[in-house]
Design an enzyme around this catalytic site. Structure first.
Site, PDB file in Angstrom:
ATOM      1  N   HIS A 125      74.014  14.452  61.254  1.00 31.56           N
ATOM      2  CA  HIS A 125      73.061  13.623  60.508  1.00 31.56           C
ATOM      3  C   HIS A 125      73.015  12.225  61.090  1.00 31.56           C
ATOM      4  O   HIS A 125      73.917  11.795  61.798  1.00 31.56           O
ATOM      5  CB  HIS A 125      73.387  13.573  59.007  1.00 31.56           C
ATOM      6  CG  HIS A 125      74.736  13.053  58.636  1.00 31.56           C
ATOM      7  ND1 HIS A 125      75.851  13.845  58.476  1.00 31.56           N
ATOM      8  CD2 HIS A 125      75.160  11.783  58.369  1.00 31.56           C
ATOM      9  CE1 HIS A 125      76.886  13.101  58.128  1.00 31.56           C
ATOM     10  NE2 HIS A 125      76.502  11.842  58.065  1.00 31.56           N
TER      11      HIS A 125
ATOM     12  N   HIS B  35      74.971   4.881  60.646  1.00 37.97           N
ATOM     13  CA  HIS B  35      75.830   5.654  61.549  1.00 37.97           C
ATOM     14  C   HIS B  35      75.146   6.921  62.018  1.00 37.97           C
ATOM     15  O   HIS B  35      74.139   7.336  61.455  1.00 37.97           O
ATOM     16  CB  HIS B  35      77.193   5.979  60.906  1.00 37.97           C
ATOM     17  CG  HIS B  35      77.172   6.860  59.695  1.00 37.97           C
ATOM     18  ND1 HIS B  35      77.144   6.371  58.407  1.00 37.97           N
ATOM     19  CD2 HIS B  35      77.190   8.207  59.550  1.00 37.97           C
ATOM     20  CE1 HIS B  35      77.164   7.373  57.546  1.00 37.97           C
ATOM     21  NE2 HIS B  35      77.181   8.517  58.211  1.00 37.97           N
TER      22      HIS B  35
ATOM     23  N   GLU C 295      80.424   8.825  63.142  1.00 36.90           N
ATOM     24  CA  GLU C 295      81.166   9.739  62.265  1.00 36.90           C
ATOM     25  C   GLU C 295      81.338  11.044  63.032  1.00 36.90           C
ATOM     26  O   GLU C 295      80.402  11.523  63.676  1.00 36.90           O
ATOM     27  CB  GLU C 295      80.368   9.982  60.968  1.00 36.90           C
ATOM     28  CG  GLU C 295      81.039  10.957  60.014  1.00 36.90           C
ATOM     29  CD  GLU C 295      80.235  11.177  58.710  1.00 36.90           C
ATOM     30  OE1 GLU C 295      79.137  10.597  58.566  1.00 36.90           O
ATOM     31  OE2 GLU C 295      80.722  11.947  57.872  1.00 36.90           O
TER      32      GLU C 295
HETATM   33  C1  LIG Z   1      81.068  10.633  53.477  1.00 35.57           C
HETATM   34  C2  LIG Z   1      79.770  10.499  54.100  1.00 35.57           C
HETATM   35  C3  LIG Z   1      79.466  11.718  54.971  1.00 35.57           C
HETATM   36  O1  LIG Z   1      78.526  11.695  55.770  1.00 35.57           O
HETATM   37  O2  LIG Z   1      80.152  12.770  54.785  1.00 35.57           O
HETATM   38  C4  LIG Z   1      79.604   9.179  54.869  1.00 35.57           C
HETATM   39  O3  LIG Z   1      78.905   9.091  55.837  1.00 35.57           O
HETATM   40  S1  LIG Z   1      80.431   7.826  54.228  1.00 35.57           S
HETATM   41  C5  LIG Z   1      79.737   6.415  55.099  1.00 35.57           C
HETATM   42  C6  LIG Z   1      80.366   5.155  54.700  1.00 35.57           C
HETATM   43  N1  LIG Z   1      81.744   5.058  55.262  1.00 35.57           N
HETATM   44  C7  LIG Z   1      82.038   4.268  56.284  1.00 35.57           C
HETATM   45  O4  LIG Z   1      81.220   3.511  56.801  1.00 35.57           O
HETATM   46  C8  LIG Z   1      83.501   4.275  56.709  1.00 35.57           C
HETATM   47  C9  LIG Z   1      83.753   3.610  58.014  1.00 35.57           C
HETATM   48  N2  LIG Z   1      83.378   2.185  57.997  1.00 35.57           N
HETATM   49  C10 LIG Z   1      84.293   1.184  58.039  1.00 35.57           C
HETATM   50  O5  LIG Z   1      85.487   1.428  58.098  1.00 35.57           O
HETATM   51  C11 LIG Z   1      83.778  -0.218  58.023  1.00 35.57           C
HETATM   52  O6  LIG Z   1      82.507  -0.280  57.363  1.00 35.57           O
HETATM   53  C12 LIG Z   1      83.672  -0.851  59.447  1.00 35.57           C
HETATM   54  C13 LIG Z   1      85.008  -0.880  60.134  1.00 35.57           C
HETATM   55  C14 LIG Z   1      82.631  -0.110  60.308  1.00 35.57           C
HETATM   56  C15 LIG Z   1      83.175  -2.292  59.254  1.00 35.57           C
HETATM   57  O7  LIG Z   1      84.038  -2.912  58.354  1.00 35.57           O
HETATM   58  P1  LIG Z   1      84.440  -4.454  58.431  1.00 35.57           P
HETATM   59  O8  LIG Z   1      85.193  -4.802  57.195  1.00 35.57           O
HETATM   60  O9  LIG Z   1      85.054  -4.732  59.751  1.00 35.57           O
HETATM   61  O10 LIG Z   1      83.024  -5.092  58.298  1.00 35.57           O
HETATM   62  P2  LIG Z   1      82.340  -6.270  59.053  1.00 35.57           P
HETATM   63  O11 LIG Z   1      81.074  -6.463  58.294  1.00 35.57           O
HETATM   64  O12 LIG Z   1      83.276  -7.420  59.207  1.00 35.57           O
HETATM   65  O13 LIG Z   1      81.980  -5.647  60.480  1.00 35.57           O
HETATM   66  C16 LIG Z   1      82.640  -5.944  61.691  1.00 35.57           C
HETATM   67  C17 LIG Z   1      81.590  -5.901  62.798  1.00 35.57           C
HETATM   68  O14 LIG Z   1      81.053  -4.572  62.888  1.00 35.57           O
HETATM   69  C18 LIG Z   1      79.665  -4.583  62.649  1.00 35.57           C
HETATM   70  N3  LIG Z   1      79.305  -3.410  61.862  1.00 35.57           N
HETATM   71  C19 LIG Z   1      79.723  -3.103  60.629  1.00 35.57           C
HETATM   72  N4  LIG Z   1      79.202  -1.954  60.221  1.00 35.57           N
HETATM   73  C20 LIG Z   1      78.411  -1.515  61.230  1.00 35.57           C
HETATM   74  C21 LIG Z   1      77.582  -0.391  61.413  1.00 35.57           C
HETATM   75  N5  LIG Z   1      77.453   0.530  60.463  1.00 35.57           N
HETATM   76  N6  LIG Z   1      76.904  -0.250  62.563  1.00 35.57           N
HETATM   77  C22 LIG Z   1      77.027  -1.198  63.558  1.00 35.57           C
HETATM   78  N7  LIG Z   1      77.799  -2.309  63.438  1.00 35.57           N
HETATM   79  C23 LIG Z   1      78.475  -2.447  62.292  1.00 35.57           C
HETATM   80  C24 LIG Z   1      79.416  -5.870  61.873  1.00 35.57           C
HETATM   81  O15 LIG Z   1      78.070  -6.311  62.044  1.00 35.57           O
HETATM   82  C25 LIG Z   1      80.407  -6.810  62.513  1.00 35.57           C
HETATM   83  O16 LIG Z   1      79.917  -7.249  63.743  1.00 35.57           O
HETATM   84  P3  LIG Z   1      79.879  -8.815  64.136  1.00 35.57           P
HETATM   85  O17 LIG Z   1      81.336  -9.216  64.083  1.00 35.57           O
HETATM   86  O18 LIG Z   1      79.299  -8.824  65.513  1.00 35.57           O
HETATM   87  O19 LIG Z   1      79.033  -9.459  63.094  1.00 35.57           O
HETATM   88 CO   LIG Z   2      77.688  10.306  57.097  1.00 32.94          CO
END
Ligand SMILES: C[C@H](C(=O)O)C(=O)SCCNC(=O)CCNC(=O)[C@H](O)C(C)(C)COP(=O)(O)OP(=O)(O)OC[C@H]1O[C@@H](n2cnc3c(N)ncnc32)[C@H](O)[C@@H]1OP(=O)(O)O
Ligand SMILES: [Co+2]
Length: 134
Positions: free
Chosen positions: A7, A79, A130
Site C-alpha cells: 500500500h 509511507h 513500511e
Molecule cells: C499499522 C499501519 C499498517 O499499514 O499496517 C501503519 O501504516 S501505521 C503508520 C504510522 N506509524 C508510523 O509512522 C511508525 C513509524 N514512524 C516513526 O517512528 C516516526 O514517525 C518517525 C521516526 C518517522 C518520525 O518521528 P520523529 O519523532 O523523528 O519526527 P520528526 O517530525 O522529528 O521527523 C524527523 C525527520 O523526519 C521527517 N519525517 C517524519 N515523518 C516522515 C515521513 N512520513 N516521510 C518523510 N519524512 C518524514 C521529518 O520531516 C523530519 O525531517 P527534518 O528534520 O528534515 O524536518
Molecule cells: Co501502512
C-alpha cells in the site's frame, strides 16, 4: 528483498472527509475505519485493482503522525509499504547495512494482521518505508 507494493499511505487530518472524497468524488471502494491503538492511527483502505491506498488519521496523544500533520496540515503522502517474505531476515540485513529500523526493532502486527516494521525516512531518500511480511 522487496516484493510487491502492498500500500501507499496518505496521512489526513479528517478520515471521514477523506473517505467521502475517495468514495464519492473518485468513485473508489473504501473499507470500514479500523482503529489501531498500538500504532496510534485509525486507517481505511482504498481498494484498487493493483494495490491499496491507506488513509491514516491520528489516534491518541502519542500518534506518530501528529508531527507530520503539523508540518503538512492538509495531509500528505506518508509511507510506502513493500511486501517481504521474511521480515526478521530483512530487518537483520537492513540493520547490518546501517539502516535504522524504527521502534523496538520487533515487528508489530499491522492493519492486515501481519507483522510490520518501519525504516527511517532519512535513510531512504526522504520516504518512510513500511515492510509487511506476507
Ligand atoms: C499499522 C499501519 C499498517 O499499514 O499496517 C501503519 O501504516 S501505521 C503508520 C504510522 N506509524 C508510523 O509512522 C511508525 C513509524 N514512524 C516513526 O517512528 C516516526 O514517525 C518517525 C521516526 C518517522 C518520525 O518521528 P520523529 O519523532 O523523528 O519526527 P520528526 O517530525 O522529528 O521527523 C524527523 C525527520 O523526519 C521527517 N519525517 C517524519 N515523518 C516522515 C515521513 N512520513 N516521510 C518523510 N519524512 C518524514 C521529518 O520531516 C523530519 O525531517 P527534518 O528534520 O528534515 O524536518
Ligand atoms: Co501502512
Amino acid at each position: 528483498m522487496l516484493g510487491r507494493v502492498n500500500h501507499i499511505a496518505i496521512a489526513v487530518p479528517d478520515l471521514a472527509a477523506a473517505t467521502a472524497s475517495y468514495r464519492d468524488i473518485l468513485g473508489a471502494h473504501v473499507s470500514q475505519a479500523q482503529p489501531l491503538p498500538e500504532h496510534g492511527v485509525t486507517v481505511v483502505f482504498v481498494e484498487l485493482e493493483n494495490t491499496k491506498v491507506e488513509l491514516l488519521e491520528p489516534l491518541g496523544a502519542e500518534s506518530p503522525i501528529t508531527a507530520f500533520l503539523a508540518k503538512n496540515p492538509t495531509g500528505g503522502m506518508h509511507h510506502i509499504c513493500y511486501e517481504v517474505v521474511d521480515i526478521l531476515a530483512a530487518r537483520d540485513q537492513l540493520s547490518a547495512a546501517g539502516a535504522r529500523v524504527l521502534g523496538s526493532g520487533e515487528p508489530k502486527i499491522g492493519a492486515h494482521g501481519k507483522p510490520v516494521l518501519f525504516l527511517h525516512p532519512k535513510d531512504f531518500f526522504g520516504t518512510l518505508i513500511e515492510l509487511e511480511q506476507v
